[in-house]
Design an enzyme around this catalytic site. Structure first.
Site, PDB file in Angstrom:
ATOM      1  CD  GLU A   1      24.270  53.544  12.487  1.00  0.00           C
ATOM      2  OE1 GLU A   1      24.937  54.045  11.771  1.00  0.00           O
ATOM      3  OE2 GLU A   1      22.892  53.872  12.717  1.00  0.00           O
TER       4      GLU A   1
ATOM      5  CG  ASP B   1      19.435  51.404   8.503  1.00  0.00           C
ATOM      6  OD1 ASP B   1      20.297  51.068   9.206  1.00  0.00           O
ATOM      7  OD2 ASP B   1      19.493  52.437   8.065  1.00  0.00           O
TER       8      ASP B   1
ATOM      9  CG  HIS C   1      16.885  56.429   7.135  1.00  0.00           C
ATOM     10  ND1 HIS C   1      17.734  57.299   7.530  1.00  0.00           N
ATOM     11  CD2 HIS C   1      17.679  55.108   7.527  1.00  0.00           C
ATOM     12  CE1 HIS C   1      18.819  57.026   8.490  1.00  0.00           C
ATOM     13  NE2 HIS C   1      18.680  55.576   8.244  1.00  0.00           N
TER      14      HIS C   1
END
Length: 347
Positions: A211, A179, A318
């Site tokens: 981001e 990610d 994450h």
């Protein structure tokens, strides 16, 4: 093609994911990406560190496509060095606190340092074991006293949980920072697939910063590029047995085409149409408002940008062991390339 760009999708993704680029300090990974993209256009970075590659200029009156993915990753930032040399940190992005205790980390001081997040033995915790500590409650041990630590580490230095990029069975890979390095690989591959195609449209690739901390890079990049249309690539949730089924896609079944009020209905519908016609596997992901991705900022930038969203299914988001399918990345790239070719033929 030459040098570093001679790699397949798996190698490209793993190389990008292994590079370090916590939000606000993305220069290491953007330098790698700039070298990869050099054969395909004019590459520059802006004041926020966004990497912008002008692949082709639009002919007069033609569309200008922005292909975007964010290049930053989550991590931590050093906020204090205590009297015994232990480091206090704050989170940079949505780090999963469940993973912290006893984790091995890398502190990017004057040189990379190995650290360990302190963990109180259960024997000393009294009644009940502590769970899910707040970031403010943890300390990092780098094996130094205060004077040594102050000489090696500065406040503001970034920290990541130590991780390795690995291949798994089939076309699956696991790593930190998939990610959204998987998305970065997809938009780079799309540009490669379009390299020899005769098109009137303009194409600009953006690998945007920050981001994970509010999409600042996407806002400024979209303003600078001023596209008519955009396809943003990010990751979204792939099903695992402990996840709500209705909120998840599936690994190895293609990119998830976003459908949401902030997204262009035309773009979403056409992506589905092209995927069906070209027999590219796909899924859909419906959201009732914003998407939580760069697409939200880009769609509402300037006078507005017709924006579509493709999300690569990912497990364990994450964490240091994020997991994706290389086939899903490749099919995302194919969908982008086929969409642009179909739109140019359709006009």
């Amino acid at each position: 093609m030459k040098g570093i760009d001679r790699m397949d999708t798996k190698e490209l993704t793993l190389r990008l994911a292994a590079a370090v680029g916590v939000s606000g300090t993305e220069q290491n990974v953007t330098a790698m990406a700039a070298e990869i993209l050099a054969p395909y256009g004019t590459v520059r970075t802006d004041n926020l560190g966004n990497l912008i590659c002008s692949v082709r200029k639009a002919k007069e009156g033609a569309r200008h496509y922005m292909l975007d993915a964010h290049i930053d990753e989550i991590g931590m930032i050093v906020t204090y060095i205590d009297t015994d040399g232990f480091l206090k940190v704050s989170n940079v992005g949505g780090i999963d606190r469940r993973l912290l205790l006893a984790s091995e980390v890398i502190v990017y001081g004057k040189q990379p340092l190995t650290g360990i997040i302190c963990s109180t033995p259960p024997h000393l915790q009294g009644e009940g074991e502590k769970k899910n500590p707040k970031i403010d409650d943890i300390y990092i041990d780098i094996g130094m006293n205060r004077e040594q630590a102050q000489a090696a580490v500065s406040l503001g230095d970034r920290v990541t949980i130590k991780a390795r990029s690995r291949e798994m069975l089939g076309d699956l890979i696991t790593s930190k920072a998939l990610d959204d390095r998987a998305g970065c690989a997809a938009v780079i591959r799309a540009v490669q697939l379009l390299a020899d195609t005769n098109l009137d449209c303009g194409i600009t690739l953006t690998l945007t910063t920050q981001e994970e901390t509010g999409a600042a890079g996407a806002k400024t990049a979209a303003f600078a590029v001023a596209p008519t249309h955009c396809i943003t690539v990010d990751v979204s949730f792939a099903y695992t047995p402990d996840s709500p089924r209705y909120k998840c896609g599936d690994l190895c079944k293609g990119p998830m085409i976003g459908i949401a009020p902030i997204l262009s209905k035309y773009m979403s519908d056409r992506l589905v149409e092209v995927a069906k016609k070209r027999e590219i596997p796909y899924q859909t992901e419906v959201m009732g408002g914003g998407t939580g991705t760069n697409a939200d900022s880009i769609a509402s930038s300037g006078a507005g940008v017709a924006t579509g969203l493709l999300s690569i299914p990912q497990q364990y988001m994450h964490t240091p062991v994020e997991k994706v399918s290389v086939g899903d990345i490749e099919n995302t790239a194919k969908m982008i390339a086929e969409f642009i070719k179909a739109e140019e033929a359709h006009k």
